[in-house]
Design an enzyme around this catalytic site. Sequence first.
Site, short mmCIF file in Angstrom:
data_model
loop_
_atom_site.label_atom_id
_atom_site.label_comp_id
_atom_site.label_asym_id
_atom_site.label_seq_id
_atom_site.Cartn_x
_atom_site.Cartn_y
_atom_site.Cartn_z
N GLN A 157 -2.45 -9.25 6.61
CA GLN A 157 -3.64 -8.40 6.49
C GLN A 157 -4.79 -9.33 6.14
OE1 GLN A 157 -4.88 -4.48 4.00
NE2 GLN A 157 -4.06 -6.10 2.73
N HIS B 169 -5.29 4.80 4.13
CA HIS B 169 -5.04 4.88 2.69
C HIS B 169 -4.84 6.35 2.35
CE1 HIS B 169 -7.75 1.13 1.85
NE2 HIS B 169 -6.52 0.77 2.17
N GLN C 225 -4.14 2.15 10.40
CA GLN C 225 -3.47 2.42 9.12
C GLN C 225 -4.41 3.22 8.21
OE1 GLN C 225 -3.32 -0.13 5.35
NE2 GLN C 225 -1.59 -0.96 6.49
N GLU D 264 -0.71 3.82 3.44
CA GLU D 264 -0.61 2.99 2.25
C GLU D 264 -1.15 3.76 1.05
OE1 GLU D 264 -3.38 -0.30 2.19
OE2 GLU D 264 -2.21 -1.40 0.73
N GLU E 260 2.70 -4.85 1.79
CA GLU E 260 1.54 -5.53 2.36
C GLU E 260 0.74 -6.33 1.34
OE1 GLU E 260 -1.37 -3.65 5.31
OE2 GLU E 260 -2.20 -3.03 3.39
N ASP F 198 -11.40 -2.02 5.49
CA ASP F 198 -10.64 -1.17 4.58
C ASP F 198 -11.25 -1.10 3.18
OD1 ASP F 198 -10.23 -3.79 3.93
OD2 ASP F 198 -8.09 -3.61 3.58
N SER G 14 -7.05 -1.83 8.04
CA SER G 14 -5.84 -1.91 7.21
C SER G 14 -6.08 -1.02 6.00
CB SER G 14 -5.52 -3.35 6.84
OG SER G 14 -6.65 -4.04 6.40
#
Lengths: 143, 564, 191
Positions: free
Chosen positions: B302, B149, B147, B176, B227, B341, B368
């Site tokens: 998460q 950002h 995933q 995200e 999330e 993350d 994440s």
Amino acid sequence: MSTAPDLGPADYPLSVNRQDLLRTPTGKPITALTMDAVVSGEITAEDLRITPETLQLQATLAESVHRRQLAQNFRRAAELTAVPDAEVLAMYNALRPRASSKAKLLEIADNLESKYGATVCGALVREAAEVYERRDLLAREEG
Amino acid sequence: MTTTENRRSKRTEILEDRPVNLDGFVEEWPEKGLVAMESDFDPAPSVRVEDGRIVELDGRVRADFDFMDTFIADHAIDVETAEEVTAIPSVEIARALVDPGASRDELIRIGRGLTPAKILDVVKLMNVVEIMMAMQKMRSRRTPANQAHSTSAKDNPIQVAADAAEGALRGFAELETTLGVVRYAPLIAIALQVGGQVGRGGVLTQCALEEATELELGMRGITAYAETISVYGTESVFVDGDDTPWSKAFLASAYASRGIKMRFTSGTGSEVQMGNAEGRSMLYLEIRCILMARGAGVQGLQNGSISCIGVPGAVPGGIRAVAAENLIASWMDLECASGNDQSFSHSSMRRVSRALPQLLPGTDFVCSGFSGVPNADNMFAGSNFDVEDYDDWNTIQRDLQVDGGLRHVREPEILQAREKAARALQAVFAELDLPAITDTEVEAAVYAHGSGDYPDRDVLEDLKGAQSVMDRGVTGLDLVKALERTGFHDVAENLLTVLRQRVSGDLLQTAAILDDDFVPRSAINDANDYGGPGSGYRLQGERWEQLKKLRHVTSAENPETEVS
Amino acid sequence: MTAPAVQRTLSLKEIGPAQRGSRPDEVVVAVSPAFGDYFSKTIVDVPHAEVVRQILAGIEEQGVAARMVKVWDTADLAAVAHTGARLSGSGISIGLLSRGTAMIHQRDLPRLSNLELFPQSPLLDAEVFRRIGSNAAQYAKGESPAPVPTRNDQMARPRWQAKAALLHLKEYECIVAGRKPVEVEPVVSRA
């Protein structure tokens, strides 16, 4: 509607393997959700919502792979499809700590059960009311 | 010879200047919960069932249960098996976790009946390699993913769209975003949704906001999943966060009722950071969060300390505990988006070693939030990896033959995707009567690195536009129509296909993502079948050929040239 | 290595129970239980003596009076600051935790709100403390100063997050439940 079919892992994903079971809230088959239909205005945002029947199918699937809590969540969700967005948000806010009196929470549970037939959700709210009372998490009396 | 007290050796000076010495380290203080996972103050495992109800949990009787105990006892633990499986010696369970001959299904069955203290007792027996061995088997989805950002320090929507397109092209399954100025949210969420579908159809997007606002954007179809639904391991910290297990369980159902995928967020260190760990170790409290998440019926979590990583990162064995919390989330049969993350260390060696327990065995989402923008633009306060690490990440994947979810992409393809994303967003903004995106901004987006490389936007006009998106009730379907009308047919089609998924509910199942052909891939049809060497996910075939490519590889056929 | 400069040590001399001030032109500086007591410096080693000196100078340069109060029964920044605001003749206070975290508060605001918050204790140096004092004084005079610019540092987490948690826990140990706020006088001695 006929009784829910007995689904198993081989039916997943429903959007590929069981399109025959999937409908939009306005009763259109999922295959009707085409670009042409969007452009012509036949499809509205309302059509892009999930139905309670589909959530029950996903619950059956989750149970078939032994995920009982996930299934239970889908069953609560099936009940909440009938509740308008704003009311769902208001109920969530009412469940926050010290946000509601016990009477208020029981009123929400009553409303869920009688107005929406949402018995699983109603039970969750009743349970919250009891625990909040025991743990001093109900709204504090003002003046 | 006598040494002089004030004189230091040259070697000490060199070591003193190493980046690792800019990191903070502290001693343990177990009485206060400032300890990773080995504490005399954690309770001993116990469980007692009467009349189909758990009446004692980890040394506490029901009358003394706090609300976490109550929720876990009543919703998370299988009452029928609790006494039986909690009686199994911990060492047997720990060995089964590592043993390829013991099936995932059997371990899931055992795990469903265990108490928090028993789970801790089991993982305390495991070293970090054993934790990785177990993760390889217990992760729920067979195919690992990653995933990103995608944010902007200036909340510039064009930047977010272009970096989303590049991130999708490089392989991220989820994107995200979040904001500097919260009121920008509708424009940034639109930019992420449009940009993501340009890079590769089927990427899922989310915008991290306060709970109620996040739900509203999801309900409108502007975002695809959620999330940042935080849960905590002690009652007092949970209440400080203005929620309870019941409010969060209700919220989980609210998301599912709109067909929106959702996972909770938790992590070691949050309780002690807030000063209310109640004398428990970080991992014990995180196990309570994981069980609470399962009890709520949410499909995933998460975890991996997340924004508190500086706390476990500073105590002995802290990163082992973080690896253990990811394992436990997977063992409890939840999708695990496994951290990595947040800015973690000044030392690149530490940054990598912190990620190995997730990258090597593979998790549902290794990061994440790998920063798909330079860390200076990362509005989640920086990630453990950012765009400047893309080539290193690709090389590590190739060296160790592991799949971290990304691939090398040639520059012309990237530039093309960035331009198309910016053009598509330009068209959508024009169609929706939002503040114009100029050709100069589009060109900047193609070649930019960070937000400083874009012309400044008129922030006040943008904020008015953002408000009008909310006032007019713009939905995901409006974005589809705008893209279709302006000739971005393929992007429109991609977005419609993603929106159609909420009618089927397929993305609500555990660890679901969409593959390149928009086929949902979850822990049902892509269930992890690891059973030792030669089984489970193997990096081979077409995917391995993709991952062999790097920016500079000397051609074997003609060593005077490079292939890429 | 470092040649020790003149070390200034702060102690807070107790004067008596803190009273609500009557001067409309004062700012109350409310400090947490361990400030100038168990702890002598902030998370980045700014001596508490220096913190207080800068804040008081910032207030005084605006022609406003300052009073210091020690809060004993909480180490929650918003609660410390709000306690100070309720005691302040102008209704304006500065709340300070031992690690340096600071807040400008006003009596009429809800406790969980504030005028300005400085959450990143590792980034607060002498200059920032002086500006915090100056801004608080301007609020006390009924002015609307531009907020003190906040800083950000991506790498503050790996360096300081755990130490901040440790300091937070220690500060909580110094709480004296039920003890009322005390007016104090800063005494700086040279070691």
